[in-house]
Design a protein around this motif. Structure first.
Motif, short mmCIF file in Angstrom:
data_model
loop_
_atom_site.label_atom_id
_atom_site.label_comp_id
_atom_site.label_asym_id
_atom_site.label_seq_id
_atom_site.Cartn_x
_atom_site.Cartn_y
_atom_site.Cartn_z
N ALA A 114 -7.28 -1.39 2.57
CA ALA A 114 -8.43 -1.39 3.47
C ALA A 114 -9.09 -2.75 3.49
N SER A 115 -9.34 -3.27 4.69
CA SER A 115 -10.04 -4.55 4.84
C SER A 115 -11.55 -4.32 4.81
N GLU A 116 -12.30 -5.39 4.76
CA GLU A 116 -13.76 -5.27 4.82
C GLU A 116 -14.18 -4.69 6.16
N ALA A 117 -13.50 -5.07 7.24
CA ALA A 117 -13.79 -4.51 8.56
C ALA A 117 -13.52 -3.00 8.58
N ILE A 142 -2.61 4.27 8.32
CA ILE A 142 -1.27 4.85 8.28
C ILE A 142 -0.18 3.84 8.63
N SER A 143 0.99 4.16 8.13
CA SER A 143 2.22 3.43 8.47
C SER A 143 3.34 4.47 8.45
N PRO A 144 4.52 4.12 8.94
CA PRO A 144 5.62 5.09 8.89
C PRO A 144 6.03 5.46 7.46
N GLU A 145 5.65 4.65 6.50
CA GLU A 145 6.08 4.88 5.12
C GLU A 145 5.00 5.44 4.20
N GLY A 146 3.77 5.65 4.72
CA GLY A 146 2.73 6.19 3.87
C GLY A 146 1.35 5.98 4.47
N TYR A 147 0.34 6.25 3.64
CA TYR A 147 -1.02 6.15 4.13
C TYR A 147 -1.98 5.87 2.98
N TYR A 148 -3.18 5.42 3.38
CA TYR A 148 -4.30 5.23 2.45
C TYR A 148 -5.42 6.13 2.94
N ALA A 151 -11.11 9.04 1.61
CA ALA A 151 -11.66 10.19 0.86
C ALA A 151 -10.97 10.34 -0.49
N ASP A 152 -9.64 10.25 -0.51
CA ASP A 152 -8.89 10.40 -1.76
C ASP A 152 -9.24 9.29 -2.76
N GLN A 153 -9.57 8.12 -2.26
CA GLN A 153 -9.88 6.99 -3.12
C GLN A 153 -11.37 6.89 -3.45
#
Length: 156
Positions: A114-117, A142-148, A151-153
């Motif tokens: 995650a960026s500051e923006a 999101i990306s095709p290979e995963g996500y951030y 909430a989880d973090q």
């Protein structure tokens, strides 16, 4: 007092009508139970030709039971960013009578940090949501290979 001229048509105003139509029955709507289930729904709604090409920002609109009312594409930008207008987010949420939203955007680079923006827009949308009583439940990168998941973090 100034008199209106006959050429001014002050009675000609647009009528605003709000409606929400769906062809999906409530029992058939997917239910979001985790960031993983939100990611799967969003990934299938993303154009695979664009996910690694341009940045896009979308929202999942949900009812009180965390069932998906729809997905709204807020914006499409360039390689390294897109403009997010809070008014468009909440116009869609209010029109759909959503009680919760999950924000999502992709990073064409595949970087899931995650960026500051990204953190700034998450804070702004969350604050606006509180005023309107529309819960911001998560923000996914999101990306095709995963996500951030914010909430989880614990970053929401």
């Amino acid at each position: 007092m100034e008199k209106l001229s006959k050429t001014e048509n002050w009675l000609a105003v647009s009528e605003i009508q709000l409606s929400y139509r769906t062809s999906v029955r409530t029992s058939e709507r997917p239910k979001i139970s985790s960031s993983a289930s939100a990611y799967q729904i969003l990934l299938h709604a993303w154009n695979p030709d664009n996910i690694e090409f341009v940045e896009q920002f979308k929202i999942l609109l949900m009812n009180k039971g965390n069932k998906v009312l729809g997905i709204y594409e807020v914006s499409t930008g360039g390689i390294s960013g897109t403009v997010v207008d809070l008014r468009l987010i909440f116009a869609a949420a209010l029109k759909a009578n959503a009680t919760g939203i999950i924000m999502a955007h992709n990073h064409p680079s595949g970087n899931l940090t995650a960026s500051e923006a990204d953190r700034d827009i998450t804070r702004k949308v969350s604050q606006a949501g509180k005023l309107l009583d529309i819960a911001v439940l998560d923000h996914l990168i999101i990306s095709p290979e995963g996500y951030y998941s914010f909430a989880d973090q614990g970053a929401l």
